[in-house]
Design an enzyme around this catalytic site. Structure first.
Site, PDB file in Angstrom:
ATOM      1  N   CYS A  49      40.263  49.058  35.837  1.00 54.98           N
ATOM      2  CA  CYS A  49      40.249  48.083  36.353  1.00 54.98           C
ATOM      3  C   CYS A  49      41.410  46.439  35.356  1.00 54.98           C
ATOM      4  O   CYS A  49      41.413  46.535  35.967  1.00 54.98           O
ATOM      5  CB  CYS A  49      39.420  47.858  37.074  1.00 54.98           C
TER       6      CYS A  49
ATOM      7  N   CYS B 217      46.073  48.272  44.778  1.00 54.10           N
ATOM      8  CA  CYS B 217      45.598  48.800  44.155  1.00 54.10           C
ATOM      9  C   CYS B 217      46.804  49.755  43.577  1.00 54.10           C
ATOM     10  O   CYS B 217      48.049  50.138  43.247  1.00 54.10           O
ATOM     11  CB  CYS B 217      45.272  50.169  44.142  1.00 54.10           C
TER      12      CYS B 217
ATOM     13  N   CYS C   8      41.100  50.428  57.742  1.00 55.90           N
ATOM     14  CA  CYS C   8      42.121  49.300  56.741  1.00 55.90           C
ATOM     15  C   CYS C   8      41.907  49.520  55.639  1.00 55.90           C
ATOM     16  O   CYS C   8      41.310  50.489  55.026  1.00 55.90           O
ATOM     17  CB  CYS C   8      40.823  48.009  56.825  1.00 55.90           C
TER      18      CYS C   8
ATOM     19  N   CYS D 199      42.489  41.808  49.789  1.00 54.04           N
ATOM     20  CA  CYS D 199      41.120  41.747  51.491  1.00 54.04           C
ATOM     21  C   CYS D 199      41.176  40.633  52.304  1.00 54.04           C
ATOM     22  O   CYS D 199      40.682  39.504  52.018  1.00 54.04           O
ATOM     23  CB  CYS D 199      39.991  42.371  50.826  1.00 54.04           C
TER      24      CYS D 199
ATOM     25  N   ASP E  45      30.486  62.802  53.575  1.00 56.16           N
ATOM     26  CA  ASP E  45      30.884  62.116  54.410  1.00 56.16           C
ATOM     27  C   ASP E  45      30.323  62.659  55.989  1.00 56.16           C
ATOM     28  O   ASP E  45      29.766  61.134  56.796  1.00 56.16           O
ATOM     29  CB  ASP E  45      32.256  61.521  55.170  1.00 56.16           C
TER      30      ASP E  45
ATOM     31  N   CYS F  62      42.224  42.944  35.881  1.00 55.11           N
ATOM     32  CA  CYS F  62      43.270  43.366  37.352  1.00 55.11           C
ATOM     33  C   CYS F  62      41.921  42.805  39.217  1.00 55.11           C
ATOM     34  O   CYS F  62      40.788  43.330  38.630  1.00 55.11           O
ATOM     35  CB  CYS F  62      43.699  44.457  37.594  1.00 55.11           C
TER      36      CYS F  62
END
Ligand code: B12
Ligand code: SF4
Ligand code: SF4
Length: 301
Positions: free
Chosen positions: A177, A236, A229, A187, A123, A180
Protein backbone atom coordinates in the site's frame (compact mmCIF):
# COMPACT_ATOMS: atom_id res chain seq x y z
CA UNK A 1 5.35 -30.79 -4.32
CA UNK A 2 3.18 -32.57 -1.73
CA UNK A 3 0.89 -34.94 -3.71
CA UNK A 4 -2.31 -33.67 -2.02
CA UNK A 5 -1.29 -30.07 -2.78
CA UNK A 6 -0.60 -30.97 -6.42
CA UNK A 7 -4.01 -32.65 -6.77
CA UNK A 8 -5.66 -29.72 -5.01
CA UNK A 9 -4.07 -27.14 -7.32
CA UNK A 10 -5.07 -29.08 -10.39
CA UNK A 11 -8.67 -29.59 -9.20
CA UNK A 12 -9.01 -25.96 -8.04
CA UNK A 13 -7.80 -24.59 -11.39
CA UNK A 14 -10.17 -26.92 -13.24
CA UNK A 15 -13.06 -25.65 -11.11
CA UNK A 16 -12.22 -22.02 -11.93
CA UNK A 17 -10.42 -20.89 -8.76
CA UNK A 18 -7.73 -18.34 -9.55
CA UNK A 19 -5.44 -18.87 -6.56
CA UNK A 20 -4.61 -21.43 -3.86
CA UNK A 21 -2.46 -21.03 -0.77
CA UNK A 22 -1.97 -22.80 2.53
CA UNK A 23 -1.69 -21.26 6.01
CA UNK A 24 -1.09 -22.51 9.53
CA UNK A 25 -4.46 -22.43 11.38
CA UNK A 26 -2.70 -21.50 14.61
CA UNK A 27 -0.99 -18.34 13.36
CA UNK A 28 -1.50 -15.48 15.81
CA UNK A 29 -4.39 -13.32 14.57
CA UNK A 30 -3.60 -10.51 16.97
CA UNK A 31 -6.16 -8.36 18.70
CA UNK A 32 -7.83 -6.74 15.67
CA UNK A 33 -11.01 -8.84 15.80
CA UNK A 34 -11.68 -8.74 19.58
CA UNK A 35 -11.01 -4.96 19.47
CA UNK A 36 -13.39 -4.57 16.52
CA UNK A 37 -16.15 -6.32 18.46
CA UNK A 38 -15.41 -4.71 21.84
CA UNK A 39 -15.63 -1.24 20.30
CA UNK A 40 -18.99 -2.04 18.68
CA UNK A 41 -17.71 -1.74 15.08
CA UNK A 42 -19.68 -4.87 14.15
CA UNK A 43 -22.92 -2.84 14.56
CA UNK A 44 -25.84 -5.23 15.16
CA UNK A 45 -24.16 -8.32 13.60
CA UNK A 46 -24.50 -10.27 16.86
CA UNK A 47 -23.37 -13.48 15.16
CA UNK A 48 -19.87 -11.97 15.04
CA UNK A 49 -19.78 -12.06 18.86
CA UNK A 50 -20.99 -15.67 18.86
CA UNK A 51 -18.34 -16.65 16.28
CA UNK A 52 -15.46 -15.01 18.15
CA UNK A 53 -14.17 -18.08 20.10
CA UNK A 54 -14.21 -20.27 16.96
CA UNK A 55 -12.68 -17.49 14.83
CA UNK A 56 -9.77 -17.34 17.25
CA UNK A 57 -9.41 -21.12 17.57
CA UNK A 58 -9.91 -23.15 14.35
CA UNK A 59 -9.68 -26.34 16.43
CA UNK A 60 -13.25 -25.53 17.55
CA UNK A 61 -14.36 -25.48 13.89
CA UNK A 62 -12.61 -28.70 12.88
CA UNK A 63 -11.08 -30.82 15.66
CA UNK A 64 -7.67 -32.03 14.51
CA UNK A 65 -7.25 -29.24 11.94
CA UNK A 66 -3.64 -29.04 10.66
CA UNK A 67 -3.86 -26.65 7.67
CA UNK A 68 -6.12 -23.96 6.23
CA UNK A 69 -6.34 -23.88 2.46
CA UNK A 70 -7.38 -20.48 1.09
CA UNK A 71 -8.73 -19.95 -2.42
CA UNK A 72 -9.65 -16.98 -4.59
CA UNK A 73 -12.43 -16.89 -7.18
CA UNK A 74 -12.71 -13.88 -9.51
CA UNK A 75 -15.87 -11.81 -9.82
CA UNK A 76 -16.61 -9.18 -12.50
CA UNK A 77 -14.60 -5.96 -12.63
CA UNK A 78 -17.01 -4.28 -15.02
CA UNK A 79 -19.21 -1.35 -14.05
CA UNK A 80 -21.82 -1.63 -11.32
CA UNK A 81 -24.68 0.26 -12.97
CA UNK A 82 -28.10 -1.20 -13.16
CA UNK A 83 -30.84 1.23 -14.14
CA UNK A 84 -32.24 1.55 -10.59
CA UNK A 85 -28.80 2.09 -8.96
CA UNK A 86 -25.37 0.70 -8.30
CA UNK A 87 -25.02 -2.95 -7.26
CA UNK A 88 -21.72 -4.15 -5.81
CA UNK A 89 -19.78 -6.19 -8.33
CA UNK A 90 -19.79 -9.35 -6.22
CA UNK A 91 -23.61 -9.42 -6.15
CA UNK A 92 -24.49 -8.78 -9.77
CA UNK A 93 -24.97 -12.39 -10.80
CA UNK A 94 -25.83 -15.65 -9.07
CA UNK A 95 -25.36 -16.24 -5.36
CA UNK A 96 -21.69 -17.09 -4.87
CA UNK A 97 -22.41 -19.08 -1.69
CA UNK A 98 -24.19 -21.70 -3.77
CA UNK A 99 -21.90 -21.45 -6.77
CA UNK A 100 -18.77 -22.03 -4.71
CA UNK A 101 -20.29 -24.57 -2.29
CA UNK A 102 -20.50 -27.27 -4.95
CA UNK A 103 -16.95 -26.55 -6.14
CA UNK A 104 -15.68 -26.74 -2.55
CA UNK A 105 -17.49 -30.08 -2.15
CA UNK A 106 -15.48 -31.37 -5.14
CA UNK A 107 -12.23 -30.21 -3.54
CA UNK A 108 -13.29 -31.85 -0.27
CA UNK A 109 -13.66 -35.13 -2.15
CA UNK A 110 -10.20 -34.75 -3.69
CA UNK A 111 -8.68 -34.23 -0.24
CA UNK A 112 -10.61 -37.15 1.25
CA UNK A 113 -8.75 -39.34 -1.22
CA UNK A 114 -5.53 -38.35 0.61
CA UNK A 115 -7.07 -39.17 3.99
CA UNK A 116 -8.16 -35.65 4.97
CA UNK A 117 -11.27 -34.57 6.82
CA UNK A 118 -12.40 -31.11 5.76
CA UNK A 119 -14.79 -28.25 6.49
CA UNK A 120 -15.33 -25.75 3.69
CA UNK A 121 -16.65 -22.18 3.77
CA UNK A 122 -17.06 -19.09 1.70
CA UNK A 123 -18.20 -16.09 3.72
CA UNK A 124 -20.32 -18.56 5.64
CA UNK A 125 -18.33 -19.76 8.63
CA UNK A 126 -16.30 -18.69 11.65
CA UNK A 127 -13.00 -18.33 9.74
CA UNK A 128 -10.90 -15.16 9.41
CA UNK A 129 -10.75 -15.45 5.66
CA UNK A 130 -8.77 -12.28 4.92
CA UNK A 131 -6.23 -13.00 7.63
CA UNK A 132 -5.58 -16.57 6.46
CA UNK A 133 -5.56 -15.59 2.79
CA UNK A 134 -2.78 -13.10 3.59
CA UNK A 135 -0.93 -15.68 5.68
CA UNK A 136 -1.28 -18.15 2.77
CA UNK A 137 0.64 -15.72 0.54
CA UNK A 138 -2.28 -14.84 -1.73
CA UNK A 139 -1.94 -11.09 -1.19
CA UNK A 140 -1.81 -8.48 1.57
CA UNK A 141 -4.49 -6.73 3.64
CA UNK A 142 -4.86 -3.22 2.25
CA UNK A 143 -5.91 -0.01 3.99
CA UNK A 144 -9.44 -0.77 2.80
CA UNK A 145 -9.27 -3.96 4.89
CA UNK A 146 -9.47 -6.19 1.80
CA UNK A 147 -7.11 -8.82 0.44
CA UNK A 148 -5.19 -7.25 -2.47
CA UNK A 149 -3.34 -9.43 -5.00
CA UNK A 150 -0.44 -7.90 -6.94
CA UNK A 151 -1.75 -9.42 -10.18
CA UNK A 152 -5.46 -9.25 -9.54
CA UNK A 153 -6.40 -6.56 -7.03
CA UNK A 154 -9.25 -7.22 -4.63
CA UNK A 155 -12.17 -8.20 -6.88
CA UNK A 156 -12.37 -11.80 -5.73
CA UNK A 157 -14.24 -14.02 -3.31
CA UNK A 158 -12.29 -15.89 -0.69
CA UNK A 159 -13.04 -19.48 0.24
CA UNK A 160 -11.50 -21.58 2.97
CA UNK A 161 -10.96 -25.29 3.55
CA UNK A 162 -9.94 -26.43 7.00
CA UNK A 163 -8.27 -29.83 6.73
CA UNK A 164 -6.72 -32.42 9.00
CA UNK A 165 -3.97 -32.93 6.38
CA UNK A 166 -0.64 -31.36 7.20
CA UNK A 167 0.35 -29.41 4.08
CA UNK A 168 3.43 -27.21 3.64
CA UNK A 169 2.49 -23.57 4.32
CA UNK A 170 3.11 -20.68 1.91
CA UNK A 171 5.05 -17.52 2.73
CA UNK A 172 3.12 -14.26 3.26
CA UNK A 173 4.02 -11.33 0.98
CA UNK A 174 4.89 -7.75 1.93
CA UNK A 175 2.22 -5.03 2.03
CA UNK A 176 2.37 -2.80 -1.07
CA UNK A 177 0.00 0.00 0.00
CA UNK A 178 2.94 2.33 0.63
CA UNK A 179 1.87 5.94 1.16
CA UNK A 180 -1.38 5.51 -0.73
CA UNK A 181 -4.59 6.44 1.11
CA UNK A 182 -6.96 6.57 -1.88
CA UNK A 183 -9.45 4.07 -0.44
CA UNK A 184 -9.81 6.09 2.76
CA UNK A 185 -10.29 9.28 0.76
CA UNK A 186 -12.85 7.64 -1.55
CA UNK A 187 -15.05 6.16 1.17
CA UNK A 188 -18.31 8.18 1.05
CA UNK A 189 -18.95 7.77 4.79
CA UNK A 190 -15.42 7.87 6.26
CA UNK A 191 -15.81 4.29 7.48
CA UNK A 192 -12.12 3.31 7.13
CA UNK A 193 -9.57 3.87 9.83
CA UNK A 194 -6.20 2.13 10.20
CA UNK A 195 -7.15 -0.64 7.80
CA UNK A 196 -10.39 -1.46 9.60
CA UNK A 197 -13.85 -0.77 8.24
CA UNK A 198 -16.33 0.39 10.88
CA UNK A 199 -19.55 -1.37 9.92
CA UNK A 200 -21.58 1.31 11.73
CA UNK A 201 -20.58 3.73 8.96
CA UNK A 202 -20.18 1.35 6.01
CA UNK A 203 -22.71 1.54 3.14
CA UNK A 204 -22.22 -2.14 2.53
CA UNK A 205 -23.49 -2.85 6.05
CA UNK A 206 -26.40 -0.41 5.78
CA UNK A 207 -27.61 -1.53 2.36
CA UNK A 208 -27.14 -5.28 2.95
CA UNK A 209 -27.02 -6.34 6.59
CA UNK A 210 -28.97 -3.68 8.48
CA UNK A 211 -32.52 -4.47 9.48
CA UNK A 212 -33.30 -0.94 10.69
CA UNK A 213 -33.83 2.28 8.66
CA UNK A 214 -30.65 3.85 7.23
CA UNK A 215 -29.72 6.76 9.57
CA UNK A 216 -30.01 10.25 8.01
CA UNK A 217 -26.25 11.05 8.19
CA UNK A 218 -25.43 7.82 6.28
CA UNK A 219 -28.38 8.18 3.87
CA UNK A 220 -27.17 11.69 2.98
CA UNK A 221 -23.93 10.10 1.67
CA UNK A 222 -25.46 7.00 0.14
CA UNK A 223 -25.45 8.37 -3.41
CA UNK A 224 -26.65 5.77 -5.91
CA UNK A 225 -25.60 2.73 -3.87
CA UNK A 226 -28.59 0.41 -4.08
CA UNK A 227 -26.90 -2.75 -2.79
CA UNK A 228 -23.37 -2.90 -1.36
CA UNK A 229 -20.53 -0.52 -2.11
CA UNK A 230 -17.29 -0.81 -4.08
CA UNK A 231 -15.96 2.76 -3.63
CA UNK A 232 -12.92 1.69 -1.58
CA UNK A 233 -12.06 -0.88 -4.25
CA UNK A 234 -12.69 1.34 -7.28
CA UNK A 235 -10.17 3.85 -5.89
CA UNK A 236 -7.43 1.26 -5.44
CA UNK A 237 -4.60 1.44 -7.99
CA UNK A 238 -4.26 -2.36 -7.82
CA UNK A 239 -7.77 -2.69 -9.27
CA UNK A 240 -7.14 -0.53 -12.33
CA UNK A 241 -7.28 -2.51 -15.60
CA UNK A 242 -3.85 -3.51 -16.87
CA UNK A 243 -2.96 -4.56 -20.37
CA UNK A 244 -2.74 -8.33 -20.68
CA UNK A 245 -4.63 -8.95 -17.44
CA UNK A 246 -8.16 -10.02 -18.30
CA UNK A 247 -9.16 -12.66 -15.79
CA UNK A 248 -11.66 -15.25 -16.88
CA UNK A 249 -14.99 -14.40 -15.25
CA UNK A 250 -17.57 -17.08 -14.55
CA UNK A 251 -20.62 -16.10 -16.67
CA UNK A 252 -22.88 -17.07 -13.73
CA UNK A 253 -21.58 -13.97 -11.93
CA UNK A 254 -22.54 -11.44 -14.63
CA UNK A 255 -25.58 -9.19 -14.21
CA UNK A 256 -28.63 -10.60 -16.02
CA UNK A 257 -30.42 -8.30 -18.47
CA UNK A 258 -33.75 -8.03 -16.53
CA UNK A 259 -31.86 -6.55 -13.57
CA UNK A 260 -29.57 -4.26 -15.58
CA UNK A 261 -32.49 -2.73 -17.47
CA UNK A 262 -35.15 -2.68 -14.77
CA UNK A 263 -36.82 0.76 -14.72
CA UNK A 264 -36.51 2.41 -11.25
CA UNK A 265 -40.27 2.93 -11.00
CA UNK A 266 -40.66 -0.86 -11.25
CA UNK A 267 -38.59 -1.24 -8.11
CA UNK A 268 -40.67 1.25 -6.14
CA UNK A 269 -43.96 -0.39 -7.05
CA UNK A 270 -42.63 -3.96 -7.18
CA UNK A 271 -44.64 -6.74 -5.53
CA UNK A 272 -43.28 -10.02 -4.11
CA UNK A 273 -43.93 -12.23 -7.18
CA UNK A 274 -41.96 -9.90 -9.47
CA UNK A 275 -39.16 -9.61 -6.87
CA UNK A 276 -38.94 -13.41 -6.68
CA UNK A 277 -38.94 -13.61 -10.44
CA UNK A 278 -36.00 -11.24 -10.86
CA UNK A 279 -33.96 -12.02 -7.73
CA UNK A 280 -34.32 -15.78 -7.19
CA UNK A 281 -30.78 -17.17 -7.33
CA UNK A 282 -29.23 -13.74 -6.64
CA UNK A 283 -27.55 -12.83 -3.33
CA UNK A 284 -29.81 -9.74 -3.32
CA UNK A 285 -32.86 -11.92 -2.63
CA UNK A 286 -31.61 -12.47 0.94
CA UNK A 287 -32.34 -8.88 1.99
CA UNK A 288 -35.93 -9.05 0.71
CA UNK A 289 -38.04 -6.61 -1.27
CA UNK A 290 -38.80 -4.32 1.66
CA UNK A 291 -35.13 -3.59 2.36
CA UNK A 292 -34.28 -3.16 -1.32
CA UNK A 293 -37.06 -0.57 -1.54
CA UNK A 294 -35.80 1.03 1.69
CA UNK A 295 -32.37 1.40 0.05
CA UNK A 296 -33.94 2.95 -3.04
CA UNK A 297 -36.02 5.44 -1.06
CA UNK A 298 -33.11 6.60 1.08
CA UNK A 299 -30.37 7.24 -1.53
CA UNK A 300 -29.81 9.78 -4.30
CA UNK A 301 -30.62 8.06 -7.61
C1 B12 B 1 -18.45 -9.05 8.59
C2 B12 B 1 -18.06 -8.86 7.15
C3 B12 B 1 -18.43 -7.67 6.54
C4 B12 B 1 -19.09 -6.51 7.31
C5 B12 B 1 -18.01 -5.81 8.18
C6 B12 B 1 -16.79 -5.33 7.38
C7 B12 B 1 -15.48 -5.44 8.13
N1 B12 B 1 -15.14 -4.46 8.88
O1 B12 B 1 -14.82 -6.48 8.06
C8 B12 B 1 -19.68 -5.64 6.16
C9 B12 B 1 -21.12 -6.05 5.91
C10 B12 B 1 -19.65 -4.14 6.36
C11 B12 B 1 -18.80 -6.12 4.98
C12 B12 B 1 -18.57 -5.36 3.86
C13 B12 B 1 -17.81 -5.79 2.78
N2 B12 B 1 -17.36 -7.04 2.55
CO1 B12 B 1 -17.34 -8.41 3.91
N3 B12 B 1 -17.11 -9.76 5.17
C14 B12 B 1 -17.35 -9.87 6.45
C15 B12 B 1 -16.85 -11.21 7.03
C16 B12 B 1 -18.05 -12.15 7.19
C17 B12 B 1 -16.09 -11.09 8.35
C18 B12 B 1 -15.05 -9.95 8.35
C19 B12 B 1 -14.57 -9.58 9.72
O2 B12 B 1 -14.50 -10.42 10.60
N4 B12 B 1 -14.22 -8.31 9.92
C20 B12 B 1 -13.67 -7.80 11.14
C21 B12 B 1 -12.15 -7.65 10.95
C22 B12 B 1 -11.52 -7.03 12.18
O3 B12 B 1 -11.67 -8.97 10.81
P1 B12 B 1 -10.98 -9.51 9.45
O4 B12 B 1 -11.57 -8.84 8.28
O5 B12 B 1 -11.05 -11.00 9.46
O6 B12 B 1 -9.52 -9.01 9.64
C23 B12 B 1 -8.52 -9.86 10.17
C24 B12 B 1 -7.17 -9.34 9.77
O7 B12 B 1 -7.30 -8.12 9.13
C25 B12 B 1 -6.43 -9.31 11.06
N5 B12 B 1 -5.70 -8.06 11.28
C26 B12 B 1 -6.05 -6.79 11.04
N6 B12 B 1 -5.07 -5.98 11.40
C27 B12 B 1 -4.09 -6.76 11.90
C28 B12 B 1 -2.87 -6.43 12.42
C29 B12 B 1 -2.04 -7.46 12.91
C30 B12 B 1 -0.73 -7.12 13.47
C31 B12 B 1 -2.46 -8.83 12.85
C32 B12 B 1 -1.60 -9.94 13.36
C33 B12 B 1 -3.73 -9.12 12.30
C34 B12 B 1 -4.50 -8.08 11.83
O8 B12 B 1 -7.30 -9.49 12.15
C35 B12 B 1 -8.58 -9.80 11.70
C36 B12 B 1 -8.99 -11.13 12.35
O9 B12 B 1 -8.19 -12.16 11.93
C37 B12 B 1 -15.88 -11.69 5.87
C38 B12 B 1 -15.82 -13.22 5.66
C39 B12 B 1 -14.98 -13.89 6.71
N7 B12 B 1 -15.51 -14.89 7.34
O10 B12 B 1 -13.85 -13.49 6.96
C40 B12 B 1 -16.46 -10.98 4.63
C41 B12 B 1 -15.47 -10.47 3.53
C42 B12 B 1 -14.32 -9.82 4.25
N8 B12 B 1 -16.21 -9.45 2.82
C43 B12 B 1 -15.90 -9.37 1.59
C44 B12 B 1 -16.38 -8.35 0.72
C45 B12 B 1 -16.19 -8.57 -0.78
C46 B12 B 1 -16.99 -7.20 1.24
C47 B12 B 1 -17.36 -5.90 0.47
C48 B12 B 1 -16.35 -5.49 -0.59
C49 B12 B 1 -18.78 -6.11 -0.15
C50 B12 B 1 -19.34 -4.93 -0.94
N9 B12 B 1 -18.85 -4.68 -2.15
O11 B12 B 1 -20.27 -4.28 -0.51
C51 B12 B 1 -17.45 -4.87 1.63
C52 B12 B 1 -16.09 -4.20 1.90
C53 B12 B 1 -16.01 -3.43 3.20
C54 B12 B 1 -14.57 -3.27 3.69
N10 B12 B 1 -13.85 -2.29 3.19
O12 B12 B 1 -14.12 -4.09 4.51
C55 B12 B 1 -14.91 -10.45 1.16
C56 B12 B 1 -13.53 -9.82 0.95
C57 B12 B 1 -12.73 -10.34 -0.24
C58 B12 B 1 -11.35 -9.69 -0.28
N11 B12 B 1 -10.78 -9.57 -1.47
O13 B12 B 1 -10.80 -9.31 0.72
C59 B12 B 1 -15.01 -11.44 2.37
C60 B12 B 1 -13.71 -12.16 2.70
C61 B12 B 1 -16.10 -12.49 2.04
C62 B12 B 1 -15.61 -13.55 1.06
N12 B12 B 1 -15.48 -14.78 1.49
O14 B12 B 1 -15.32 -13.28 -0.09
N13 B12 B 1 -18.26 -7.32 5.22
S1 SF4 C 1 -17.60 -0.46 1.23
FE1 SF4 C 1 -18.05 1.74 0.79
S2 SF4 C 1 -18.75 2.60 2.73
FE2 SF4 C 1 -17.78 0.60 3.21
S3 SF4 C 1 -15.65 1.11 3.69
FE3 SF4 C 1 -15.69 0.68 1.47
S4 SF4 C 1 -16.06 2.69 0.51
FE4 SF4 C 1 -16.56 2.91 2.68
S1 SF4 D 1 -6.29 2.31 -2.32
FE1 SF4 D 1 -4.13 2.46 -1.77
S2 SF4 D 1 -4.11 2.30 0.49
FE2 SF4 D 1 -6.09 1.58 -0.21
S3 SF4 D 1 -5.88 -0.64 -0.36
FE3 SF4 D 1 -5.43 0.21 -2.42
S4 SF4 D 1 -3.19 0.54 -2.43
FE4 SF4 D 1 -3.80 0.22 -0.29
Amino acid sequence: MHPARQALEYAAATLGFSGVGVANPFDDQGEALPRFIASGMHADMAWMERHLPARQNPELVLPGVRSIIMLTYEYPRSDTRSVPGSIARYAQGEDYHKLLASKLADLDETLQFYGGTQRCFTDSGPVSERFFAARAGLGWIGRNGLLIRPRGGSYCFLASILTTLELPVDAPMPNHCGNCHRCEQACPTAALEDGICDARRCLSFWTIEAKSPIPPDIAARQGNHLYGCDACQEACPWNQPRPGQQPRIDPHLLMPAPLRHMPPENLDSMQEPEFENIFTGSPIRRIGLEHLQRNHRSGQF
